[in-house]
Design a protein around this motif. Structure first.
Motif, mmCIF file in Angstrom:
data_model
loop_
_atom_site.group_PDB
_atom_site.id
_atom_site.type_symbol
_atom_site.label_atom_id
_atom_site.label_comp_id
_atom_site.label_asym_id
_atom_site.label_seq_id
_atom_site.Cartn_x
_atom_site.Cartn_y
_atom_site.Cartn_z
ATOM 1 N N GLY A 1 -7.751 2.758 -5.320
ATOM 2 C CA GLY A 1 -9.144 2.312 -5.235
ATOM 3 C C GLY A 1 -9.329 0.856 -5.618
ATOM 4 O O GLY A 1 -9.983 0.083 -4.906
ATOM 5 N N ILE A 2 -8.739 0.437 -6.734
ATOM 6 C CA ILE A 2 -8.998 -0.918 -7.222
ATOM 7 C C ILE A 2 -8.239 -1.984 -6.430
ATOM 8 O O ILE A 2 -8.574 -3.171 -6.497
ATOM 9 N N ARG B 1 -9.311 -3.781 -1.499
ATOM 10 C CA ARG B 1 -9.630 -5.058 -0.845
ATOM 11 C C ARG B 1 -8.403 -5.949 -0.765
ATOM 12 O O ARG B 1 -8.195 -6.681 0.197
ATOM 13 N N PHE B 2 -7.578 -5.893 -1.790
ATOM 14 C CA PHE B 2 -6.384 -6.725 -1.828
ATOM 15 C C PHE B 2 -5.364 -6.277 -0.782
ATOM 16 O O PHE B 2 -4.643 -7.091 -0.202
ATOM 17 N N ARG B 3 -5.307 -4.935 -0.524
ATOM 18 C CA ARG B 3 -4.328 -4.398 0.412
ATOM 19 C C ARG B 3 -4.770 -4.495 1.865
ATOM 20 O O ARG B 3 -3.953 -4.403 2.780
ATOM 21 N N THR B 4 -6.079 -4.645 2.118
ATOM 22 C CA THR B 4 -6.610 -4.627 3.471
ATOM 23 C C THR B 4 -6.195 -5.881 4.239
ATOM 24 O O THR B 4 -6.321 -6.992 3.736
ATOM 25 N N ALA C 1 0.835 -1.209 0.000
ATOM 26 C CA ALA C 1 0.000 0.000 0.000
ATOM 27 C C ALA C 1 0.868 1.257 0.000
ATOM 28 O O ALA C 1 0.572 2.233 -0.693
ATOM 29 N N LEU C 2 1.973 1.228 0.773
ATOM 30 C CA LEU C 2 2.885 2.370 0.805
ATOM 31 C C LEU C 2 3.530 2.573 -0.566
ATOM 32 O O LEU C 2 3.670 3.712 -1.036
ATOM 33 N N GLY C 3 3.911 1.466 -1.216
ATOM 34 C CA GLY C 3 4.511 1.564 -2.543
ATOM 35 C C GLY C 3 3.564 2.159 -3.561
ATOM 36 O O GLY C 3 3.939 3.029 -4.355
ATOM 37 N N LEU C 4 2.306 1.723 -3.555
ATOM 38 C CA LEU C 4 1.317 2.274 -4.490
ATOM 39 C C LEU C 4 1.060 3.746 -4.213
ATOM 40 O O LEU C 4 0.939 4.557 -5.137
ATOM 41 N N LEU C 5 0.983 4.103 -2.941
ATOM 42 C CA LEU C 5 0.679 5.485 -2.569
ATOM 43 C C LEU C 5 1.763 6.446 -3.055
ATOM 44 O O LEU C 5 1.465 7.590 -3.429
#
Length: 587
Positions: A381-382, A385-388, A332-336
């Protein structure tokens, strides 16, 4: 000529601001952020689409003052104690991210795009930076700013902001521009840099703080705004005169004042100018993008944007896991932080001026940054669910860790000192704000950190952390608050409970029906305590003392309610005169 220039400036200003406003509103509504809206608006009004506004280069030079102000505000954030607390994340996580991502992207640009090594460095290193203007609002809106995840993201962004100055120096050192041939050698620039930094620090310690203390005593906000802008521009001008980075000068000016009582006031005063000029900067960047060059190589732009996002996401994910983050949090940090950042445009412009890259290359890689910024909200956004993190059956996930209620106390006189010291005795973090310079200095001698500023201003409260605070306590002397102020604070910061010190009964009646959690009369309890001590000295029985207090409080409460309901301080006047012929309704 002058007559033609003024209408031209007004027309250009109307067009730029109008299109900027329209596109920012649209892109905000779509969840894409203001930065992207400014860039697209600039491209639309620029010479390659509608051609409504010209001379983008001169506007870009003026608007770069927004970058200078942004570095000043970054410096104001660098309180030494906060830096020390986050040192591992800032100088460990942040340093690894900038270095590894920068070198990895440089290698991709060098091998994949066939640029020379200096050009690849001038393009690849800036792409390691992410968009502070896009990421921080996303963290705030999701409520993750104060979580461990948010602190790690902020630490990386903070180090990226710090790395701008050395990156500017690296690009300048590789310059091929003959105009730079007579520039001082690198070792002399290094000496200049050290001397300038030391000089600015000394000036801040012995000149700036007394200067702002003098202005604070005047109590005129306009002078404070003027002085803040003068400090930023003067520091930047000194560095420019020495042939150094103006951004470094502004940053040092901010650091000099980061631990001063004037930090929040300065941040609140400078922030509107920073926001406006930064918006104009992005508009100008959009105007100078060569859309024809981009249209000729759309596949290259999309492929490089995809490579940028994939590289930064992968590297940051691995670094995050090395710092004991779960793989989902690290991903999540990488995507952000996977997008390019606004400072890439600044560094590309400098590389172009240094003849390291062609204007077409600057436009292509500017478009790559723009496209990567546009993808971040969609990717977050997409993959939600995968990151949670999964929740085990019968197990609840812990919420954000907050060490006690965060309180802001406005007014640190006798009343505010008692409130603040009792909260601190319970280890509750407190931010103290006051406008009395002499009191601030005295409090500092006793180890209390009190910030200068008008705590009834929403912008200053926001800079002091009111959006995350649980308590806002107004302890100012006198009748300084009105219902509109309380309602404005409640509307701006609905999650904070508001406590108010009321000067007298009239102030309490005026504020009773507001959104304040509690309004306390400043002398009531001390007066009741003195009355009890007097009766105890007269050897009146404790039960009778308690009964006298209960009788007074009941009658006072009844009278107060009548006054609140009627809005008339003379309500129940006859009853008051009969029971207390010497009394009045002023206490």
């Amino acid at each position: 000529m002058a007559e033609g220039t003024a209408p031209s400036l007004l027309r250009d200003g109307v067009v730029l601001l109008g299109f900027g406003l329209m596109f920012v509103l649209l892109f905000r509504r779509l969840g894409l952020g203001a930065t992207l809206g400014y860039l697209v608006a600039g491209a639309v009004v620029g010479p390659h689409v509608l051609g409504l506004v010209g001379d983008a280069e001169s506007k870009l030079g003026f608007a770069e003052l927004g970058i200078t102000l942004l570095l000043f505000i970054v410096g104001l954030e660098l309180n030494p104690s906060r830096l020390w607390k986050m040192k591992e994340e800032i100088f460990g996580l942040g340093l690894l991210q900038v270095v590894i991502c920068g070198l990895a992207i440089t290698a991709i640009v060098w091998v994949g795009a066939k640029f020379s090594l200096p050009a690849a460095l001038a393009l690849g290193l800036p792409l390691a930076l992410s968009s502070t203007a896009q990421v921080l609002p996303m963290l705030r809106s999701s409520g993750r700013m104060r979580t461990p995840f948010g602190e790690r993201a902020f630490s990386i962004l903070l180090f990226q902001d710090l790395s701008i100055v050395p990156l500017i120096t690296i690009v300048a050192a590789m310059s091929r521009n003959p105009a730079d041939a007579n520039a001082p050698p690198g070792w002399l620039l290094a000496i200049y840099t050290v001397l300038a930094v030391v000089g600015l620090v000394v000036a801040g310690r012995f000149l700036l703080r007394p200067f702002f203390r003098l202005i604070g005593n005047l109590g005129e906000r306009e002078m404070f705004v003027f002085a803040g802008l003068f400090t930023v521009i003067a520091s930047a001008a000194i560095m420019e005169w020495l042939g150094l980075s103006t951004a470094l000068g502004a940053f040092i000016a901010g650091v000099m004042l980061a631990d001063s009582p004037y930090r929040h006031e300065l941040e609140a005063d400078v922030e509107p100018f920073r926001s406006i000029l930064l918006g104009l900067f992005f508009l100008a960047v959009g105007m100078v993008l060569d859309l024809n060059a981009i249209a000729e190589r759309p596949i290259f732009v999309m492929a490089m944007a995809a490579a940028l996002i994939a590289t930064k996401t992968s590297v940051i994910t691995l670094i995050g896991m090395a710092f004991k983050m779960t793989w989902r949090q690290a991903f999540a940090l990488g995507l952000l932080l996977s997008q390019g950042g606004e400072f890439g445009f600044v560094l590309f412009a400098q590389a172009q001026a240094g003849l390291l890259i062609e204007p077409q290359a600057a436009s292509l890689f500017g478009a790559i940054i723009t496209l990567s910024m546009a993808t971040t909200p969609f990717l977050m956004g997409i993959t939600k669910r995968f990151r949670t993190e999964p929740i085990a059956e019968g197990q609840e996930r812990d919420g954000p860790k907050v060490d006690g209620a965060n309180a802001i106390i406005v007014g640190y006189g006798r009343f505010g000192q008692t409130v603040g010291q009792m909260l601190l005795a319970q280890d509750i973090p407190v931010t103290l704000i006051d406008t009395d310079i002499e009191m601030i200095d005295i409090a500092g001698e006793f180890g209390a950190k009190v910030y200068y500023g008008d705590g009834t201003r929403l912008d200053l409260l926001r800079q002091a952390g009111a959006a995350e605070a649980e308590i806002i306590c107004f302890c100012m002397d006198g009748d300084q608050l009105d219902p509109d102020t309380i309602e404005g604070v409640h509307e701006a910061f609905p999650n904070a409970a508001i406590y108010v010190r009321a000067f007298d009964r009239r102030a309490l009646v005026k504020l009773k029906n507001t959104s304040a959690t509690a309004v306390v009369r400043e002398v009531l309890e001390s007066a009741v305590k003195m009355a009890r001590l007097i009766m105890r000295g007269l050897e009146i029985a404790p039960a009778d003392i308690d009964r006298a207090e209960e009788t007074y409080r009941a009658r006072d409460k009844e009278r107060l309610q009548l006054q609140i309901d009627s809005g008339d301080m003379r309500a129940a006047r006859a009853e008051t005169a009969k029971r207390f012929p010497w009394g009045n309704d002023s206490q």
